[in-house]
Motif scaffolding. Structure first.
Motif, PDB file in Angstrom:
ATOM      1  N   VAL A   1       0.865  -1.185   0.000  1.00 14.72           N
ATOM      2  CA  VAL A   1       0.000   0.000   0.000  1.00 14.72           C
ATOM      3  C   VAL A   1       0.901   1.234   0.000  1.00 14.72           C
ATOM      4  CG1 VAL A   1      -1.755   1.314   1.274  1.00 14.72           C
ATOM      5  CG2 VAL A   1      -1.853  -1.190   1.266  1.00 14.72           C
ATOM      6  N   HIS A   2       0.691   2.116  -0.972  1.00 11.50           N
ATOM      7  CA  HIS A   2       1.436   3.377  -1.010  1.00 11.50           C
ATOM      8  C   HIS A   2       0.443   4.525  -0.917  1.00 11.50           C
ATOM      9  CE1 HIS A   2       3.645   6.817  -2.185  1.00 11.50           C
ATOM     10  NE2 HIS A   2       3.036   6.918  -3.362  1.00 11.50           N
ATOM     11  N   ALA A   3       0.717   5.476  -0.017  1.00  3.90           N
ATOM     12  CA  ALA A   3      -0.184   6.620   0.154  1.00  3.90           C
ATOM     13  C   ALA A   3       0.613   7.832   0.623  1.00  3.90           C
ATOM     14  CB  ALA A   3      -1.273   6.267   1.164  1.00  3.90           C
ATOM     15  N   HIS A   4      -0.094   8.956   0.784  1.00  2.00           N
ATOM     16  CA  HIS A   4       0.544  10.196   1.236  1.00  2.00           C
ATOM     17  C   HIS A   4      -0.166  10.691   2.507  1.00  2.00           C
ATOM     18  CE1 HIS A   4       1.223  10.990  -3.381  1.00  2.00           C
ATOM     19  NE2 HIS A   4       1.945   9.972  -2.937  1.00  2.00           N
ATOM     20  N   PRO A   5      -0.175   9.910   3.587  1.00  2.00           N
ATOM     21  CA  PRO A   5      -0.860  10.376   4.805  1.00  2.00           C
ATOM     22  C   PRO A   5      -0.194  11.675   5.296  1.00  2.00           C
ATOM     23  CG  PRO A   5       0.459   8.413   5.260  1.00  2.00           C
ATOM     24  CD  PRO A   5       0.502   8.628   3.790  1.00  2.00           C
TER      25      PRO A   5
ATOM     26  N   ASN B   1      10.201  13.690   0.594  1.00  2.00           N
ATOM     27  CA  ASN B   1       9.438  14.613  -0.261  1.00  2.00           C
ATOM     28  C   ASN B   1       8.356  13.917  -1.078  1.00  2.00           C
ATOM     29  OD1 ASN B   1      12.558  15.554  -0.247  1.00  2.00           O
ATOM     30  ND2 ASN B   1      11.175  17.259   0.068  1.00  2.00           N
ATOM     31  N   HIS B   2       7.789  12.832  -0.526  1.00  2.00           N
ATOM     32  CA  HIS B   2       6.808  12.084  -1.297  1.00  2.00           C
ATOM     33  C   HIS B   2       5.707  11.468  -0.412  1.00  2.00           C
ATOM     34  CE1 HIS B   2       6.046   8.948  -4.687  1.00  2.00           C
ATOM     35  NE2 HIS B   2       4.952   9.330  -4.085  1.00  2.00           N
ATOM     36  N   GLY B   3       6.008  10.419   0.321  1.00  2.00           N
ATOM     37  CA  GLY B   3       4.939   9.756   1.074  1.00  2.00           C
ATOM     38  C   GLY B   3       5.441   8.527   1.804  1.00  2.00           C
TER      39      GLY B   3
HETATM   40 ZN   LIG Z   1       2.956   8.688  -4.328  1.00  2.00          ZN
END
Ligand SMILES: [Zn+2]
Length: 259
Positions: free
Chosen positions: A95-99, A158-160
């Motif tokens: 799972v990849h996200a930007h919480p 700088n991403h998530g």
């Molecule tokens: Zn991303």
């Protein structure tokens, strides 16, 4: 016991809704995948809100990322998912996200490595910060590569955040733990005091990790998880002009000694 492809599709749609509802993604952010028993990977497509997916939106790719069926194009970050599956045979979902809070740490360049909360040490050890890599390029996969064998969740500068587990619910649970821990860490910063666990406390938790069947071979360093009695010197913060002053006065002293 093995889930069918349809069940995996339902799971990804459900986790997409949860990730969206928690505010861990905006617009088309994030991506989710599951490794299928035949080695292919079921993934979210590019350019879709994770909160509004249906089962037929998902795509199947092979272990090299080639599209096998379905109409949409796989996520631009599929290479990152495939690398994790390649390096970690025990992992079956990513799972990849930007919480927002954890991504704030990633944007500030601050890893979540302090031994502040026992449960986090137990479950994740710590959450290191991988250096920046342009999204959708091999640079990003390269940046996280050294950490994948040793940790189950990473901040990407700088991403998530990316988290992975034996199944999609575990992977999502780890994503939640990272964001929850980031909020707790931020609270200690606001309060102006962080009381870290000792190395003895951490050692006991690491033993308990084995008892709980957590097998990820944590790479323990002085920085991760950071304990209260680590041998490292305390860090200090200087402005650029303060640093220049120190260097200049050291040079001046050196010149006096030479003459
Ligand atoms: Zn991303």
């Amino acid at each position: 016991m093995n889930k069918t492809l349809e069940q995996h599709r339902k799971d990804i749609v459900e986790i997409g809704r949860r990730v969206y509802r928690l505010g861990f993604v905006a617009a088309y952010d994030g991506n989710i995948s599951v490794r299928l028993p035949d080695g292919n990977v079921l993934a979210t497509p590019t350019a879709i809100s994770k909160g509004y997916m249906s089962e037929e939106d998902l795509v199947v790719v092979d272990a090299e990322g080639n599209k096998l069926e379905d109409e949409r194009k796989a996520s631009s970050e599929i290479a990152m998912h495939l690398l994790i599956y390649q390096l970690r045979p025990d992992i079956h979902a990513v799972v990849h996200a930007h919480p927002p809070c954890a991504t704030g740490y990633a944007a500030a360049g601050v890893p979540l490595t302090k031994a502040l909360i026992s449960e986090v040490v137990l479950s994740l050890g710590c959450i290191p910060l991988a250096k920046y890599g342009t999204p959708g390029t091999p640079e990003l996969a390269e940046a996280i590569k050294p950490y994948i064998p040793h940790y189950d969740a990473l901040l990407m500068a700088n991403h998530g955040v990316v988290a992975y587990g034996a199944d999609i619910y575990q992977a999502h649970g780890k994503m939640e733990t990272v964001e929850h821990f980031a909020r707790i860490s931020l609270t200690t910063r606001i309060l102006g005091k962080e009381t870290l666990l000792s190395s003895e406390d951490v050692d006991k938790l690491l033993v308990a990790r084995e008892r709980y069947g957590i097998k990820t071979p944590l790479k323990i360093t002085e920085a991760c998880p950071r304990v209260s009695d680590a041998g490292s010197e305390p860090t200090i913060t200087l402005t650029k002009s303060q640093l220049v002053d120190i260097i200049q006065s050291a040079l001046a002293e050196l010149q006096i000694k030479r003459h």
